[in-house]
Design an enzyme around this catalytic site. Structure first.
Site, PDB file in Angstrom:
ATOM      1  CG  HIS A  93      -2.068  -0.964   1.033  1.00 38.31           C
ATOM      2  ND1 HIS A  93      -2.763  -1.518   2.062  1.00 38.31           N
ATOM      3  CD2 HIS A  93      -2.627  -1.447  -0.091  1.00 38.31           C
ATOM      4  CE1 HIS A  93      -3.712  -2.305   1.586  1.00 38.31           C
ATOM      5  NE2 HIS A  93      -3.643  -2.278   0.286  1.00 38.31           N
TER       6      HIS A  93
ATOM      7  CG  ASN B 187       2.919  -0.386 -23.126  1.00 35.93           C
ATOM      8  OD1 ASN B 187       3.614   0.447 -23.693  1.00 35.93           O
ATOM      9  ND2 ASN B 187       2.008  -0.051 -22.239  1.00 35.93           N
TER      10      ASN B 187
ATOM     11  CB  CYS C 244      -3.647   3.841 -25.684  1.00 40.39           C
ATOM     12  SG  CYS C 244      -3.874   2.065 -25.858  1.00 40.39           S
TER      13      CYS C 244
HETATM   14  C1  PEP Z   1      -0.255  -1.700 -24.284  1.00 38.12           C
HETATM   15  O1  PEP Z   1      -0.064  -2.920 -24.318  1.00 38.12           O
HETATM   16  O2  PEP Z   1       0.424  -0.875 -24.934  1.00 38.12           O
HETATM   17  C2  PEP Z   1      -1.324  -1.147 -23.426  1.00 38.12           C
HETATM   18  C3  PEP Z   1      -1.678   0.112 -23.495  1.00 38.12           C
HETATM   19  O3  PEP Z   1      -1.903  -1.989 -22.547  1.00 38.12           O
HETATM   20  P1  PEP Z   1      -1.235  -2.446 -21.149  1.00 38.12           P
HETATM   21  O4  PEP Z   1       0.039  -1.687 -20.972  1.00 38.12           O
HETATM   22  O5  PEP Z   1      -2.241  -2.170 -20.113  1.00 38.12           O
HETATM   23  O6  PEP Z   1      -1.004  -3.904 -21.399  1.00 38.12           O
END
Ligand code: PEP
Ligand code: MG
Length: 651
Positions: free
Chosen positions: A232, A505, A553
């Site tokens: 936490h 990502n 994103c």
């Molecule tokens: C990604 O994979 O780029 C993404 C935005 O999702 P996460 O990082 O939550 O897997």
């Protein structure tokens, strides 16, 4: 030793603390050395060490007479009440705007109060006092020992960590009984108004709050010898945006009060007693950060438009409903990624339909008609609910899998847990009535998954309308493009999707076949890998051709230079965390679309890491006005994509 210490990347964090002064005189100069740890919240900060000195408590153990048991009971209850009062004071008056306690902190302190108010804590400890005729402090230690052994067999990480909360509370009560100060009161006042980096064995969330409140200290960083990223305390540090590292082995022994430290959580390192030659660069970075954050704030009200008039949509990424406040503050165009799975983690039960509806509605209302993209829970992989939570809905945690990020994750998990999925879908549809909602499917790898989601949506809509709930007429359904299967069949997927959002990502780890959590291949996992650059340009091109909205994103979109590349490749929407949003806006508003297009063309043609580096070098030379972003710095660093480990000389 100092020469071997690598200077950190120029981070673009926006925290504002006066940098530490240079170490005093030559004869006082201490040895420079570097330690490493596990980052909890990224960022870098230069400051002076403050040690939380009072570590282990030496608990007194003595026997008492039968006639003294009542007095010990009274001492015990009095001490517990004192700690409860201290914690409640920390929470203060909810209406006092000068004393805002983050939601996470409030929840943790409430939890600690509950532990103390649990009648069994008093009754079982009193039993020990009465049966064994020992003092209250010792009886508490014995009670804690019993609890430790009953927690030992718990496999669930979240529940197993709760013993830490209980230990922290018991220790606080023991301190009161012994008339000892709380650990956070042992931290001495800062020498001047320079930033303080707190070094400790471990900390409780309440300690962090108390320290943050002290007017004579400006806590800018936290370094814990032990601790865990799931604690936490760590969650709170992240919500307060305090750069922090845990597991910094040996730190308490090797640093002293007032040592100058450069905490670089972005690179998992701590530089202790930087040399005089290193200080200007480090102090410069701290100053830049202060100036940066002031300058960036002035951009909030401006649209994200390039010098030659192309506007780019800037959306925010959030994990919890509370995060929406920062997105609103930065006047983002909407939410591009609400990672809803965080609502399902770190708790012993699952959020029900009403609770989820409220959470989604709070975000949608805060965005006042702007787009809110709710990603269906991306559970599985490294984001699992607790075993207890799964049990509460009649499901069980699957046995450990070798590579969970490629396992039953995201939409695959939802298909396997229909009850859970339906509850979320109903909650999203109910919340859609109060604003502008889109649904995003994580880990899409089969076109049939889109059809499945649409069917569940239709079924839930019918049921809800029959029950008298209002549901928005048009709820676009989009897909995360983060698995190569979705990239290669994108034109087919786009026929059944309303929009797409690229998750760099995951896409990067699957494309390069290098686990994003595996440090030994971290050097290979870079969004500026030639294959990634080419693939992203193709994905953007296909979506534009199909006339479908597309955004990126993943974390890469938050790098200002990479954002230029994406815009040059045709992207007109980015979704980033609030922390990086204004830096991206600044860079795009200072760039020209035709120039970004040229950059994208050159990068797309690269065959090797060396080619990428040459393009970046030339761009930097032609644009000295742009500060090198983190990606630029890493491309120019020797080990970009492991280049320094490869032998490139002709045989
Ligand atoms: C990604 O994979 O780029 C993404 C935005 O999702 P996460 O990082 O939550 O897997
Ligand atoms: Mg992902």
């Amino acid at each position: 030793m100092a020469e071997n210490v690598k200077l950190p990347d120029g981070a673009d964090e926006n925290k504002s603390h006066p940098p530490a002064e240079a170490p005093c005189s030559e004869e006082q100069a201490e040895e420079t050395f570097q330690l490493s740890g596990i980052p909890v919240f990224e960022g870098c900060v230069l400051g002076h060490v403050r040690l939380l000195t009072e570590g282990e408590l030496d608990i007194p153990h003595f026997t008492i007479e039968k006639t003294q048991t009542r007095a010990e009971f009274t001492r015990l209850r009095g001490a517990i009440n004192t700690v409860i009062r201290e914690l409640e004071e920390l929470l203060g008056d909810a209406d006092d705007s000068d004393n805002v306690v983050p939601a996470e902190a409030r929840a943790f302190i409430d939890l600690h109060c509950e532990i103390l108010k649990d009648p069994s804590l008093i009754s079982e400890t009193q039993d020990i006092i009465r049966d064994r005729l020992v003092n209250a402090e010792w009886a508490l230690s014995m009670r804690l020992e019993d609890l430790h052994s009953s927690f030992e067999d718990i496999e669930d990480d979240y529940l197993a960590e709760r013993i830490q909360d209980i230990s922290q509370m018991v220790e606080r009560v023991q301190r009161v009984l012994m008339g000892r100060r709380r650990p956070c009161d042992t931290v001495s006042k800062a020498m001047s108004d320079t930033a303080v980096i707190l070094v400790s064995e471990d900390l409780s969330p309440a300690d962090i709050l108390t320290l943050k409140r002290r007017g004579d200290l400006s806590v800018a960083g936290l370094l814990l010898e032990y601790g865990s990223v799931n604690s936490h305390t760590s969650i709170l540090a992240r919500s307060l945006e305090i750069p922090m590292m845990v597991n910094v082995s040996g730190i308490r022994e090797r640093v002293h009060e007032d040592d100058v430290i450069f905490l670089n959580a972005s690179e998992s390192t701590v530089l202790v007693n930087p040399s005089e030659e290193q200080m200007p660069a480090l102090a410069g970075m701290s100053r830049t950060r202060v100036g940066n954050s002031r300058r960036l704030r002035t951009l909030r009200s401006r649209s994200c438009t390039t010098l030659d008039g192309t506007t780019v949509e800037l959306l925010g990424n959030i994990a919890l409903p509370e995060d929406v406040a920062d997105v609103v503050k930065n006047r983002a165009d909407g939410i591009g990624l609400f990672r809803s799975e965080f609502l399902f983690m770190n708790r012993p039960d699952m959020p029900g339909e009403d609770e989820q509806t409220q959470a989604y509605e709070s975000v949608i209302r805060a965005m006042k008609g702007k787009i809110v993209t709710i990603r269906i829970m991306d559970l599985g992989g490294d984001k699992t609910p607790t075993a207890q939570a799964l049990e509460s809905i009649g499901e069980s945690l699957e046995a450990a899998v070798i590579n969970p990020s490629m396992g039953r994750r995201g939409i695959r998990f939802c298909i396997e847990h229909p009850k859970l999925f339906k509850t979320q879908m109903r909650a999203i549809l109910r919340a859609s009535a109060v604003g502008n909602v889109r649904i995003l499917i994580p880990m899409l790898s089969r076109i049939s998954e889109v059809l499945h989601v649409r069917n569940v949506m239709t079924q839930c809509r019918r049921e809800l309308e029959a029950e008298g709930f209002r549901v928005a007429d048009d709820i676009p359904v989009g897909g995360m493009i983060e698995v190569p299967a979705a990239v290669f069949c994108l034109e087919h997927y786009l026929k059944v999707l309303d929009f797409a959002s690229v998750g760099t990502n995951d896409l990067m780890q699957f494309m390069i076949a290098a686990d994003r959590l595996e440090p030994s291949v971290a050097g290979l996992c870079h969004p500026m890998h030639p294959a990634m650059l080419r693939m992203l340009a193709e994905v953007i091109g296909k979506a534009v051709k199909a006339g479908k909205d597309i955004s990126v994103c993943g974390q890469a979109a938050a790098d200002p230079f990479f954002a230029q590349y994406l815009v040059g490749a045709g992207l007109r929407s980015l979704s980033v965390d609030s922390v990086g949003m204004l830096a991206v806006k600044e860079r795009l508003t200072q760039s020209r679309l035709d120039d970004n297009r040229c950059l994208a063309r050159n990068l797309r043609r690269c065959a090797s890491a060396g080619d990428v580096r040459r393009v970046v070098q030339k761009y930097q030379k032609d644009h000295p006005e742009f500060e090198p972003s983190r990606f630029v710095q890493s491309v120019l660093a020797e080990d970009f994509l492991g280049l320094d480990r490869l032998s490139l000389d002709p045989l």
